[in-house]
Design an enzyme around this catalytic site. Structure first.
Site, PDB file in Angstrom:
ATOM      1  CG  HIS A 105      13.560   9.730  17.523  1.00 15.35           C
ATOM      2  ND1 HIS A 105      12.910  10.332  16.465  1.00 15.35           N
ATOM      3  CD2 HIS A 105      12.600   9.071  18.235  1.00 15.35           C
ATOM      4  CE1 HIS A 105      11.617  10.025  16.532  1.00 15.35           C
ATOM      5  NE2 HIS A 105      11.402   9.260  17.592  1.00 15.35           N
ATOM      6  NE  ARG A 142      17.545  16.326  17.745  1.00 20.17           N
ATOM      7  CZ  ARG A 142      16.303  16.217  17.285  1.00 20.17           C
ATOM      8  NH1 ARG A 142      15.489  17.256  17.343  1.00 20.17           N
ATOM      9  NH2 ARG A 142      15.873  15.085  16.760  1.00 20.17           N
ATOM     10  CE  LYS A 156      17.871  10.822  15.374  1.00 22.92           C
ATOM     11  NZ  LYS A 156      17.585  11.861  14.348  1.00 22.92           N
ATOM     12  CB  THR A 190      15.291  19.166  13.564  1.00 19.27           C
ATOM     13  OG1 THR A 190      13.968  18.937  14.052  1.00 19.27           O
ATOM     14  CG2 THR A 190      15.724  18.008  12.686  1.00 19.27           C
ATOM     15  CG  PHE A 228      15.659  14.467   4.975  1.00 18.41           C
ATOM     16  CD1 PHE A 228      15.296  13.481   5.897  1.00 18.41           C
ATOM     17  CD2 PHE A 228      14.832  15.575   4.854  1.00 18.41           C
ATOM     18  CE1 PHE A 228      14.145  13.609   6.665  1.00 18.41           C
ATOM     19  CE2 PHE A 228      13.678  15.716   5.619  1.00 18.41           C
ATOM     20  CZ  PHE A 228      13.337  14.730   6.525  1.00 18.41           C
ATOM     21  CG  ASN A 240      19.269  15.136  14.738  1.00 20.05           C
ATOM     22  OD1 ASN A 240      19.354  13.913  14.866  1.00 20.05           O
ATOM     23  ND2 ASN A 240      18.163  15.735  14.352  1.00 20.05           N
TER      24      ASN A 240
HETATM   25  O1  CDP Z   1      13.780  14.427  14.726  1.00 23.29           O
HETATM   26  P1  CDP Z   1      12.800  15.580  14.565  1.00 23.29           P
HETATM   27  O2  CDP Z   1      11.388  15.185  14.918  1.00 23.29           O
HETATM   28  O3  CDP Z   1      13.271  16.808  15.255  1.00 23.29           O
HETATM   29  O4  CDP Z   1      12.811  15.975  13.000  1.00 23.29           O
HETATM   30  P2  CDP Z   1      12.010  15.361  11.769  1.00 23.29           P
HETATM   31  O5  CDP Z   1      11.614  16.496  10.901  1.00 23.29           O
HETATM   32  O6  CDP Z   1      10.946  14.416  12.207  1.00 23.29           O
HETATM   33  O7  CDP Z   1      13.126  14.561  10.968  1.00 23.29           O
HETATM   34  C1  CDP Z   1      13.537  13.278  11.385  1.00 23.29           C
HETATM   35  C2  CDP Z   1      15.035  13.191  11.265  1.00 23.29           C
HETATM   36  O8  CDP Z   1      15.409  13.312   9.888  1.00 23.29           O
HETATM   37  C3  CDP Z   1      15.815  14.316  11.955  1.00 23.29           C
HETATM   38  O9  CDP Z   1      15.990  14.105  13.341  1.00 23.29           O
HETATM   39  C4  CDP Z   1      17.130  14.278  11.208  1.00 23.29           C
HETATM   40  O10 CDP Z   1      17.973  13.214  11.659  1.00 23.29           O
HETATM   41  C5  CDP Z   1      16.665  13.951   9.793  1.00 23.29           C
HETATM   42  N1  CDP Z   1      16.526  15.150   8.945  1.00 23.29           N
HETATM   43  C6  CDP Z   1      17.473  15.404   7.947  1.00 23.29           C
HETATM   44  O11 CDP Z   1      18.413  14.621   7.779  1.00 23.29           O
HETATM   45  N2  CDP Z   1      17.362  16.528   7.155  1.00 23.29           N
HETATM   46  C7  CDP Z   1      16.328  17.378   7.311  1.00 23.29           C
HETATM   47  N3  CDP Z   1      16.242  18.463   6.517  1.00 23.29           N
HETATM   48  C8  CDP Z   1      15.359  17.142   8.294  1.00 23.29           C
HETATM   49  C9  CDP Z   1      15.482  16.004   9.106  1.00 23.29           C
HETATM   50 MG    MG Z   2      10.089  13.876  13.995  1.00 20.31          MG
END
Ligand code: CDP
Ligand code: MG
Length: 139
Positions: free
Chosen positions: A117, A104, A11, A93, A59, A114
């Site tokens: 991805h 991460r 990222k 995450t 977000f 973070n």
């Molecule tokens: O990336 P991951 O699958 O672990 O998490 P996700 O729940 O699919 O969320 C996608 C991306 O959104 C995360 O990797 C973060 O960059 C962002 N995010 C955020 O900014 N704030 C949150 N509360 C949850 C996710």
């Molecule tokens: Mg995800």
């Protein structure tokens, strides 16, 4: 378990802080085969579509702004159990909740910024690979 592919993004925060090389070294150390890799500037339209499942979340607009804020590396990674293994290597995450030794934990700055991805499941992986790469780019 069989050999499968997953999709990864290094990222913008990790590229900007010059940690992309370290993350790629970790990918190799984890015995992934890098099937495709390119530097890419994600457009607003691409980010909104790629993260479409999160469109209703608070977000979302900040996430789209962040993901389009600078270049990333998009990659296709292959090994046994690639989807779950890459998720484990990335960690939770939220970097604050990620286990020691995960990408991460080591490189993430916040739950948004973070560092990496990874696809959530094999069906998402197939969709995400096709989103960024043509068949001819997978070698
Ligand atoms: O990336 P991951 O699958 O672990 O998490 P996700 O729940 O699919 O969320 C996608 C991306 O959104 C995360 O990797 C973060 O960059 C962002 N995010 C955020 O900014 N704030 C949150 N509360 C949850 C996710
Ligand atoms: Mg995800």
């Amino acid at each position: 378990m069989s050999v499968e592919k997953t999709f990864a993004i290094i990222k913008p925060d990790a590229v900007e802080s010059k940690n992309a090389g370290k993350i790629l070294a970790r990918i190799e150390a984890e015995s992934f085969r890098v099937v495709a890799l390119k530097r890419h500037r994600i457009s607003k339209r691409e980010a909104e579509s790629f993260y479409g499942e999160h469109a209703a979340k608070g977000f979302f607009s900040s996430l789209v702004a962040y993901m389009t804020s600078g270049p990333v590396y998009v990659a296709v990674l292959e090994r046994e159990n690639a989807v779950a293994h890459w998720r484990a290597v990335m960690g939770a995450t939220d970097p604050a909740k990620a286990d020691a030794g995960t990408i991460r934990k080591e490189f993430g700055r916040s739950i948004e910024r973070n560092a990496a991805h990874g696809s959530a499941n094999p069906a998402d992986a197939a969709r995400e690979v096709t989103f960024f790469f043509s068949h001819a780019e997978l070698i």
